[in-house]
Scaffold this active site. Structure first.
Site, PDB file in Angstrom:
ATOM      1  N   TYR A  80       0.837  -1.213   0.000  1.00 26.36           N
ATOM      2  CA  TYR A  80       0.000   0.000   0.000  1.00 26.36           C
ATOM      3  C   TYR A  80       0.874   1.266   0.000  1.00 26.36           C
ATOM      4  O   TYR A  80       0.591   2.227  -0.729  1.00 26.36           O
ATOM      5  CB  TYR A  80      -0.896  -0.061   1.237  1.00 26.36           C
ATOM      6  N   LYS A 135       0.793   4.088  -2.828  1.00 24.82           N
ATOM      7  CA  LYS A 135       0.421   5.475  -2.513  1.00 24.82           C
ATOM      8  C   LYS A 135       1.558   6.444  -2.812  1.00 24.82           C
ATOM      9  O   LYS A 135       1.316   7.597  -3.187  1.00 24.82           O
ATOM     10  CB  LYS A 135      -0.026   5.579  -1.050  1.00 24.82           C
TER      11      LYS A 135
HETATM   12  N1  LIG Z   1      -9.652   5.573   5.432  1.00 21.04           N
HETATM   13  C1  LIG Z   1      -8.427   6.080   5.568  1.00 21.04           C
HETATM   14  O1  LIG Z   1      -7.932   6.285   6.698  1.00 21.04           O
HETATM   15  C2  LIG Z   1      -7.606   6.426   4.345  1.00 21.04           C
HETATM   16  C3  LIG Z   1      -6.387   7.099   4.556  1.00 21.04           C
HETATM   17  C4  LIG Z   1      -5.611   7.438   3.459  1.00 21.04           C
HETATM   18  C5  LIG Z   1      -6.044   7.137   2.183  1.00 21.04           C
HETATM   19  N2  LIG Z   1      -7.205   6.481   2.006  1.00 21.04           N
HETATM   20  C6  LIG Z   1      -7.590   6.179   0.621  1.00 21.04           C
HETATM   21  O2  LIG Z   1      -8.839   6.773   0.341  1.00 21.04           O
HETATM   22  C7  LIG Z   1      -9.544   5.980  -0.616  1.00 21.04           C
HETATM   23  C8  LIG Z   1     -10.925   5.611  -0.092  1.00 21.04           C
HETATM   24  O3  LIG Z   1     -10.768   4.878   1.105  1.00 21.04           O
HETATM   25  P1  LIG Z   1     -11.964   4.492   2.098  1.00 21.04           P
HETATM   26  O4  LIG Z   1     -11.381   4.517   3.453  1.00 21.04           O
HETATM   27  O5  LIG Z   1     -13.175   5.293   1.778  1.00 21.04           O
HETATM   28  O6  LIG Z   1     -12.140   2.939   1.690  1.00 21.04           O
HETATM   29  P2  LIG Z   1     -13.419   1.990   1.600  1.00 21.04           P
HETATM   30  O7  LIG Z   1     -12.862   0.608   1.666  1.00 21.04           O
HETATM   31  O8  LIG Z   1     -14.459   2.403   2.575  1.00 21.04           O
HETATM   32  O9  LIG Z   1     -13.961   2.291   0.120  1.00 21.04           O
HETATM   33  C9  LIG Z   1     -13.226   1.952  -1.020  1.00 21.04           C
HETATM   34  C10 LIG Z   1     -14.172   1.784  -2.187  1.00 21.04           C
HETATM   35  O10 LIG Z   1     -13.384   1.430  -3.344  1.00 21.04           O
HETATM   36  C11 LIG Z   1     -14.088   0.414  -4.042  1.00 21.04           C
HETATM   37  N3  LIG Z   1     -13.163  -0.380  -4.870  1.00 21.04           N
HETATM   38  C12 LIG Z   1     -12.225  -1.255  -4.431  1.00 21.04           C
HETATM   39  N4  LIG Z   1     -11.623  -1.838  -5.470  1.00 21.04           N
HETATM   40  C13 LIG Z   1     -12.198  -1.338  -6.599  1.00 21.04           C
HETATM   41  C14 LIG Z   1     -12.005  -1.561  -7.987  1.00 21.04           C
HETATM   42  N5  LIG Z   1     -11.088  -2.439  -8.428  1.00 21.04           N
HETATM   43  N6  LIG Z   1     -12.783  -0.875  -8.846  1.00 21.04           N
HETATM   44  C15 LIG Z   1     -13.724  -0.010  -8.415  1.00 21.04           C
HETATM   45  N7  LIG Z   1     -13.939   0.270  -7.110  1.00 21.04           N
HETATM   46  C16 LIG Z   1     -13.206  -0.403  -6.210  1.00 21.04           C
HETATM   47  C17 LIG Z   1     -14.724  -0.429  -2.943  1.00 21.04           C
HETATM   48  O11 LIG Z   1     -15.754  -1.261  -3.430  1.00 21.04           O
HETATM   49  C18 LIG Z   1     -15.196   0.649  -1.968  1.00 21.04           C
HETATM   50  O12 LIG Z   1     -16.498   1.113  -2.248  1.00 21.04           O
HETATM   51  C19 LIG Z   1      -8.649   4.766  -0.902  1.00 21.04           C
HETATM   52  O13 LIG Z   1      -7.858   4.999  -2.048  1.00 21.04           O
HETATM   53  C20 LIG Z   1      -7.783   4.706   0.335  1.00 21.04           C
HETATM   54  O14 LIG Z   1      -6.565   4.034   0.082  1.00 21.04           O
HETATM   55  C21 LIG Z   1      -8.006   6.119   3.056  1.00 21.04           C
END
Ligand SMILES: NC(=O)c1ccc[n+]([C@@H]2O[C@H](COP(=O)([O-])OP(=O)(O)OC[C@H]3O[C@@H](n4cnc5c(N)ncnc54)[C@H](O)[C@@H]3O)[C@@H](O)[C@H]2O)c1
Length: 255
Positions: A156, A160
């Site tokens: 990851y 990122k």
């Molecule tokens: N939650 C955190 O603390 C955090 C921190 C830093 C970055 N992020 C990033 O923010 C983004 C959203 O994270 P989140 O926490 O809302 O995650 P989440 O798991 O709640 O949502 C992710 C969404 O992406 C969709 N997804 C996964 N694989 C896919 C694919 N191949 N094609 C289409 N859709 C797909 C999933 O079905 C889901 O609806 C991600 O890129 C994550 O890495 C999250």
């Protein structure tokens, strides 16, 4: 919440079914965008679309795996035909497959690269055509403070960090067409993704959130709306001189 500074432009939010993507899709719709809510299946995206429509906005549920070339092309073609040419793209879809390096499988590595890096590449390659035709566009990629390195996240963190280099290159290549590209390095945000992390390491969710919040300078966990607000700013008309940047939205300088 409508700010009235954009209207009728089309935005795509990947991973829009829940979490940060759902909050971002709702926010961009409130800002006046017609929003394509893209997730693995059309069904997954329906709740977000319904919330947008109930609030008086315009949205389309689209199903595609962002890492699949044909599905991405078909999805972007359909969005252009049914909503209009997409000029905003938020590459938000994401997965984690955390493990210490010696236990990380090939599949754990490949899936994380498939969704974050290949997914952002394919979506951006398909959507940029419309931005260049419009001589206006905004791309926002979801990076993470994990890009700085985090135990258990070799895959990851690499993805990122890779997204940051991708973002800077997009900024350089597309700037002359009126297109900006920026990355958001999100800190700890309360979503299903972080709930799954707590469950995986066997921690009680409330205790986990309290411990994470205690290490954050603003003394709280982030909410999906914190990221949505930043996306709203970066895709706004007035943000046209900000490009190639990594904006930390983490309640402090880095974590
Ligand atoms: N939650 C955190 O603390 C955090 C921190 C830093 C970055 N992020 C990033 O923010 C983004 C959203 O994270 P989140 O926490 O809302 O995650 P989440 O798991 O709640 O949502 C992710 C969404 O992406 C969709 N997804 C996964 N694989 C896919 C694919 N191949 N094609 C289409 N859709 C797909 C999933 O079905 C889901 O609806 C991600 O890129 C994550 O890495 C999250």
């Amino acid at each position: 919440m409508t700010s009235g500074f954009v209207s009728g432009r089309v935005a795509i939010v990947t991973g829009g079914a829940r979490g940060i993507g759902a909050a971002t899709a709702r926010r961009l719709a409130a800002d006046g965008f017609a929003v394509a809510v893209l997730d693995l299946t059309e069904d997954d995206s329906r709740d977000t679309v319904q919330a947008i429509e109930t609030a008086g906005g315009r949205a389309l549920a689209v199903g595609a795996d962002v890492g699949d070339t044909e599905q991405v092309q078909a999805a972007v073609d359909r969005i252009a035909a049914e909503l209009g040419p997409p000029v905003v793209l938020v590459n938000n879809a994401g997965v984690t497959r955390d493990n210490l390096l010696f236990k990380m499988t090939d599949a754990d590595w490949d899936l994380v690269m498939h969704v974050h890096l290949r997914g952002s590449f394919l979506m951006t390659r398909a959507a940029q055509k419309y931005m260049i035709e419009a001589q206006w566009g905004r791309i926002v990629n979801l990076s993470s403070t994990s890009a700085l390195g985090l135990r258990g996240q070799a895959n990851y963190a690499a993805a990122k960090a890779g997204l940051q280099g991708f973002t800077k290159t997009l900024a350089i290549e597309l700037g002359k067409f009126g297109v900006t590209a920026n990355a958001i390095a999100a800190g700890f945000i309360v979503t299903d993704m972080t709930k799954a992390t707590a469950a995986r390491i066997g921690e009680n969710w409330e205790t986990y959130v309290a411990a994470r919040a205690a290490a954050i300078p603003v003394a709280r966990a982030g909410q999906a709306e914190d990221i949505a607000h930043t996306v709203s700013f970066l895709v706004s008309e007035g943000a046209g001189f900000i490009s190639g940047q990594v904006i930390y939205v983490a309640g402090g300088p880095r974590a």
